[in-house]
Design a protein around this motif. Structure first.
Motif, PDB file in Angstrom:
ATOM      1  N   SER A   1       0.846  -1.207   0.000  1.00 46.38           N
ATOM      2  CA  SER A   1       0.000   0.000   0.000  1.00 46.38           C
ATOM      3  C   SER A   1       0.875   1.247   0.000  1.00 46.38           C
ATOM      4  O   SER A   1       1.993   1.244   0.512  1.00 46.38           O
ATOM      5  CB  SER A   1      -0.925   0.012   1.222  1.00 46.38           C
ATOM      6  OG  SER A   1      -0.196   0.245   2.386  1.00 46.38           O
TER       7      SER A   1
ATOM      8  N   GLU B   1      -8.424   2.551   1.459  1.00 47.31           N
ATOM      9  CA  GLU B   1      -8.628   2.570   0.005  1.00 47.31           C
ATOM     10  C   GLU B   1      -9.995   3.154  -0.335  1.00 47.31           C
ATOM     11  O   GLU B   1     -10.128   3.983  -1.245  1.00 47.31           O
ATOM     12  CB  GLU B   1      -8.510   1.141  -0.538  1.00 47.31           C
ATOM     13  CG  GLU B   1      -8.603   1.043  -2.047  1.00 47.31           C
ATOM     14  CD  GLU B   1      -8.487  -0.393  -2.517  1.00 47.31           C
ATOM     15  OE1 GLU B   1      -7.736  -0.639  -3.473  1.00 47.31           O
ATOM     16  OE2 GLU B   1      -9.148  -1.287  -1.944  1.00 47.31           O
TER      17      GLU B   1
ATOM     18  N   LYS C   1     -10.171   6.730  -0.273  1.00 43.05           N
ATOM     19  CA  LYS C   1      -9.303   7.324  -1.303  1.00 43.05           C
ATOM     20  C   LYS C   1      -8.030   7.941  -0.718  1.00 43.05           C
ATOM     21  O   LYS C   1      -7.511   8.935  -1.224  1.00 43.05           O
ATOM     22  CB  LYS C   1     -10.074   8.349  -2.149  1.00 43.05           C
ATOM     23  CG  LYS C   1     -11.250   7.727  -2.894  1.00 43.05           C
ATOM     24  CD  LYS C   1     -11.837   8.664  -3.911  1.00 43.05           C
ATOM     25  CE  LYS C   1     -12.816   8.017  -4.858  1.00 43.05           C
ATOM     26  NZ  LYS C   1     -13.593   6.884  -4.416  1.00 43.05           N
TER      27      LYS C   1
ATOM     28  N   THR D   1      -3.590   3.537  -1.968  1.00 41.48           N
ATOM     29  CA  THR D   1      -3.708   2.663  -3.146  1.00 41.48           C
ATOM     30  C   THR D   1      -3.110   1.321  -2.744  1.00 41.48           C
ATOM     31  O   THR D   1      -2.067   1.268  -2.087  1.00 41.48           O
ATOM     32  CB  THR D   1      -2.941   3.213  -4.363  1.00 41.48           C
ATOM     33  OG1 THR D   1      -1.566   3.378  -3.997  1.00 41.48           O
ATOM     34  CG2 THR D   1      -3.509   4.535  -4.822  1.00 41.48           C
ATOM     35  N   ILE D   2      -3.783   0.255  -3.129  1.00 36.93           N
ATOM     36  CA  ILE D   2      -3.359  -1.084  -2.693  1.00 36.93           C
ATOM     37  C   ILE D   2      -3.256  -2.011  -3.893  1.00 36.93           C
ATOM     38  O   ILE D   2      -4.087  -1.966  -4.804  1.00 36.93           O
ATOM     39  CB  ILE D   2      -4.375  -1.666  -1.682  1.00 36.93           C
ATOM     40  CG1 ILE D   2      -4.468  -0.750  -0.459  1.00 36.93           C
ATOM     41  CG2 ILE D   2      -3.975  -3.071  -1.232  1.00 36.93           C
ATOM     42  CD1 ILE D   2      -5.680  -0.949   0.368  1.00 36.93           C
TER      43      ILE D   2
END
Length: 714
Positions: free
Chosen positions: A190, A226, A229, A232-233
Motif C-alpha cells: 500500500s 482505500e 481514497k 492505493t493497494i
C-alpha cells in the motif's frame, strides 16, 4: 460430495453427530433447542458448533446445487466429458467450480470472440501446435480478409494471439496454480495517494506484508483507507516465476516461428486477463476471512456484554450526561419501572452544580436510591465529579457505576422506545435505558440493533447480512441460556426465544395484558399463531414464577415432566420441593445414572440435565460472570502516573489488544503483547468483555488522550 462426512471432518465430530444435527435442522428445530434438548441425538454438540455446522451445511448445499447447474449447462453445449464431470463433482469450493466452468460460460464480446468472428481460430491452432516450418507472417497471409477488417498478416497474428491468450486464461489448472503461488508468495503493498496528508492510515503510507501472513485487522484497515481514497493497494505477485510456469506449460516445442509469439501471448494473458482476476479473488478472500474473524470477535464480545450479571433489588438512578441540553435523570425501581424523570444542569455552560446536587439528593431520599448508573458519553467526566462530591455529602450508602452507553441514542430514538415511553423525550428514554442496562443488561440490550452496541471493530465495513445473522445468533443463544420470565419479559426479549417470531412475541404480551399473568407454560398454546411446533421449541426456555406447576420455574422441558415427576417420587420428594430448595443435593442420592435413566425412559444426558436443574431451579448462568465495579471516588487522566496499579473493566476486545476502563473516562489500551506472559494468537484466549482485571500504567499521553497499560506482572 458426501456432505455429512465433510461436515464431520471439518468440525472434528463423529459422522453420526453430523447426521443427527442435519436431520434436526431440516426438521425445523432451532439451534438453541437442539443444543439444550437434543443432546442425546447430537452427542451434546454446543450451540457454537451447531451454528458452524448450519452455516457450512448451507454453503455445501449451495456448492452441490452450483455443480449440478454447471454440469447441466456444459452438457447442454455437448462438451461434457467424463473427466470434466468428475473434476466438477470433486471440487471443494465455489471458486474451483467457477474455474472449471470458465471456458464454457457464455461470454460477453471479448477481443478473442471478435477474432473468432474474423475467422482466425485456424491460425491460432497453427500457433498452438508449434509445428509450422513456415514463418508465421507467411501463414497469416492466408487469413487476410479486408471484409472482416483483417488487412495485414500482423493483424491476423494479433487476433490469433487474443484467442490463445483467452484459452490460456480459461485453463482451470493454470488458474489454480497461479492463485496458489500468488496467495503463498504475493505481497500486499500500500502507498499514500498524498504522502504529505495527515490521516489515521499513516502507518500504511509505505507498507508491505505477505498476503499469507497479513492480520485480519490490517486487511480491514487497508480496505477502509482505500475506500476513503487515501491509500492505493495492490498485490505484488511472483510474476517472473508465474510467467516461467506458464511458458513451461504452453511452449512445448522450441520453434523459432511460434515461440516469440507465444511468449508475448503468455505475458499478455497473465497481465491483462489472469492477474487482475486473481488479485480480486485473493483480496476478496482475505477480506472475507478478515470479516469472518472480526464477526467472531464481535460475537464473543457481545456475548460477554449480554451475559454480564444483573444487579437486582436496587433502585437505580440513570444519568445520561450532556453539556448544553443538560443531564437527563430517570429513577427506576427494582422491576425496571420508571418512577421519576428530570433534567439537571451541573455542566457547562450553565454550571448549576449546587442546584443539581439538591435535586439528586431529593430523588435519592424520596425513592431510596442505592445506585447511580452513569453513561460514559459526552460530559461523563464532568458529571462523575459532581456525583463523587455528592457521595461525600450524602449521609447514606450510595455508589455509582459507569456503564457503556453505546446504542442508547439509537434505542431512545427508535419506534420501540416511542411505544415503551410515549410521553418521554429521547433524553428521558436514554436515562431510563442507562438505569435498566445496569439492572438487567440482557433485557435492555436486546432492544438495540446488535451492530450499534459498539464492541467490535470495523463493523460498518462488514458484510452486513452476515454480521446481522451472526450477532442475532449470539443474542438468541444468550437469551435462551438465561431463559425469560413469561410474565415480565418484553416483546423485544421474547422474540429471541427459540421458536418465537416477532409477531408471536407481541401476541404473548397482548395475551398477558388481556388475560392476566400466565399460570402455566401450557397456556402458551392459547396464544395466537403459536402452534405445537413453536411450543416445543420455546417452552423450555420460558419460566413461570409462582405458577401452578413448580417445574415451570426450571429449564426442564415439558416433554420430560413425567420423567421428572417419576424421578422425584423415586427419591421421595414432591414437585413442591423444587421451589423450597429441598433438592439441593439430590445428585448424591443417585448411584447409577444409566440404570435410573433406563427406568425413567429417558437418556442419561437428559437425566443429568434434569437433576442439575432440580438442584438449582431458575439458576441464572450470569451469576458466574464478574460483577461490575461499583465506584465511590474518581480519578482524572492527569492523576495517572507510570507504574500505578489499578482495577479496570474490559470494555472491548480487538485483534491487537483490549481496551480497559480504569475510571478516567478514557479507556486504556493493553496491547496483545502486554496481556500475559505466555504467547497468545488473539486476546480472546486470555480475556473477555466485562472481565475485571488488574492493570499497570505504562505511559500516559495527555494531548492525544492515550493510555498504555500492561497486565503482565501485575
Amino acid at each position: 460430495m458426501d456432505i455429512i462426512q465433510t461436515l464431520a471432518q471439518e468440525l472434528q465430530i463423529k459422522p453420526g453427530q453430523a447426521k443427527a444435527a442435519v436431520g434436526l435442522i431440516d426438521e425445523g428445530n432451532t439451534i438453541p433447542f437442539i443444543a439444550r434438548y437434543r443432546k442425546e441425538a447430537t452427542g451434546s454438540l454446543n450451540d457454537e458448533v451447531l451454528r458452524q455446522l448450519s452455516e457450512r451445511l448451507n454453503y455445501l448445499r449451495s456448492l452441490e446445487d452450483k455443480k449440478q447447474q454447471v454440469i447441466a449447462s456444459i452438457e447442454e453445449q455437448g462438451r461434457l466429458t467424463d473427466e470434466l464431470k468428475a473434476q466438477i463433482e470433486a471440487a471443494q469450493t465455489l471458486v474451483i467450480v467457477d474455474d472449471l466452468y470458465r471456458p464454457y460460460r457464455p461470454k460477453r464480446r471479448t477481443r478473442a470472440t471478435i477474432a473468432k468472428e474474423k475467422g482466425l481460430e485456424p491460425l491460432a491452432a497453427i500457433i498452438q501446435l508449434q509445428m509450422t516450418d513456415t514463418p508465421l507472417e507467411k501463414e497469416a497471409e492466408a487469413f487476410i480478409n479486408p471484409e472482416k477488417e483483417v488487412n495485414t498478416a500482423q493483424e491476423a497474428i494479433s487476433g490469433a494471439s487474443d484467442i490463445i491468450a483467452e484459452i490460456i486464461s480459461d485453463e482451470a489448472d493454470y488458474r489454480m496454480r497461479i492463485r496458489e503461488m500468488t496467495a503463498k508468495r504475493g505481497m500486499i503493498v500500500s502507498a499514500a495517494k498524498d504522502p504529505q496528508a495527515e490521516s489515521v492510515y499513516e502507518m500504511y503510507y509505505d507498507f508491505s506484508e505477505s498476503a499469507s501472513k497479513i492480520a485480519g485487522h490490517r486487511v480491514l484497515a487497508l480496505n477502509r483507507g482505500e475506500a476513503e481514497k487515501i491509500l492505493t493497494i495492490k498485490i505484488e505477485a511472483p510474476e517472473e516465476d508465474i510467467i516461467h510456469y506458464l511458458e513451461k506449460q504452453v511452449i512445448v516445442k522450441n520453434n523459432p516461428h511460434t515461440t516469440p509469439v507465444l511468449q508475448s501471448v503468455i505475458a499478455d494473458s497473465y497481465q491483462r486477463l489472469i492477474a487482475p482476476a486473481i488479485e480480486r479473488e485473493i483480496r476478496n478472500s482475505l477480506t472475507e476471512t478478515a470479516q469472518d474473524g472480526a464477526i467472531r470477535v464481535f460475537g464473543k464480545n457481545l456475548e460477554q456484554l449480554l451475559m454480564q450479571p444483573p444487579i437486582i433489588n436496587q433502585v437505580v438512578l440513570g444519568w445520561d450526561p450532556a453539556f448544553r441540553t443538560g443531564c437527563k435523570i430517570a429513577v427506576v425501581d427494582p422491576t425496571g419501572k420508571v418512577l421519576d424523570t428530570t433534567v439537571i444542569y451541573p455542566t457547562a455552560p450553565q454550571n448549576k452544580v449546587e442546584e443539581s446536587k439538591a435535586t439528586i439528593k431529593k430523588l435519592v431520599d424520596k425513592y431510596n436510591v442505592t445506585l447511580i448508573s452513569l453513561g460514559n458519553g459526552t460530559a461523563s467526566r464532568e458529571s462523575e465529579m459532581v456525583i463523587v462530591d455528592l457521595l461525600k455529602e450524602i449521609g447514606r450508602p450510595l455508589q455509582y457505576v459507569i456503564v457503556n452507553e453505546a446504542g442508547a441514542s439509537v434505542y431512545s430514538a427508535s419506534k420501540l422506545a416511542t411505544e415503551e415511553f410515549p410521553n418521554f423525550d429521547v433524553g428521558q428514554r436514554s436515562a431510563a435505558s442507562m438505569a435498566r442496562r445496569l439492572q438487567d443488561p440482557l433485557a435492555e440490550l436486546v432492544k438495540i440493533d446488535p451492530k450499534s452496541i459498539g464492541v467490535g471493530q470495523y463493523q460498518h465495513d462488514m458484510n452486513q447480512k452476515k454480521l446481522s445473522e451472526a450477532l442475532s445468533g449470539v443474542v438468541e443463544d444468550c437469551v435462551n441460556k438465561v431463559g425469560v420470565d413469561l410474565n415480565t419479559a418484553s416483546a423485544s426479549l421474547l422474540e429471541y426465544i427459540s421458536g418465537i417470531s416477532k409477531a408471536v412475541a407481541k401476541n404473548i404480551v397482548s395475551y398477558r395484558e388481556e388475560h392476566g399473568r400466565f399460570d402455566s407454560r401450557s397456556q402458551l398454546l392459547k396464544v395466537a399463531k403459536l402452534g405445537p411446533k413453536a411450543y416445543e421449541q420455546c417452552a423450555g426456555f420460558t419460566r413461570i414464577i409462582d405458577g401452578s406447576n413448580p417445574l415451570d420455574t426450571t429449564a426442564v422441558h415439558p416433554e420430560s415432566y413425567e420423567a421428572a415427576k417419576k424421578l422425584l417420587a423415586e427419591l421421595h420428594f414432591e414437585p413442591q420441593d423444587i421451589t423450597t430448595g429441598s433438592l439441593k443435593n439430590i445428585s448424591k442420592k443417585i448411584s447409577d445414572y444409566k440404570k435410573l435413566a433406563e427406568e425413567l425412559g429417558i437418556g442419561e444426558i437428559t437425566l443429568r440435565d434434569i437433576v442439575k436443574e432440580l438442584e438449582k431451579p431458575a439458576r441464572d448462568p450470569r451469576d458466574d460472570m464478574p460483577k461490575p465495579i461499583l465506584r465511590s471516588d474518581v480519578l482524572e487522566m492527569k492523576d495517572l502516573t507510570e507504574g500505578m496499579i489499578l482495577k479496570g473493566t474490559v470494555r472491548n476486545v480487538i485483534d491487537f489488544g483490549v481496551f480497559v476502563d480504569i475510571g478516567v473516562h478514557q479507556d486504556g489500551l493493553v496491547h496483545i503483547s502486554q496481556i500475559c506472559d505466555r504467547f497468545i494468537k488473539h486476546p480472546l484466549e486470555a480475556v473477555s468483555v466485562g472481565d475485571i482485571v488488574d492493570v499497570k500504567v505504562l505511559s500516559v499521553d495527555l494531548p492525544k488522550k492515550r493510555i498504555q497499560l500492561t497486565m503482565r506482572g501485575v
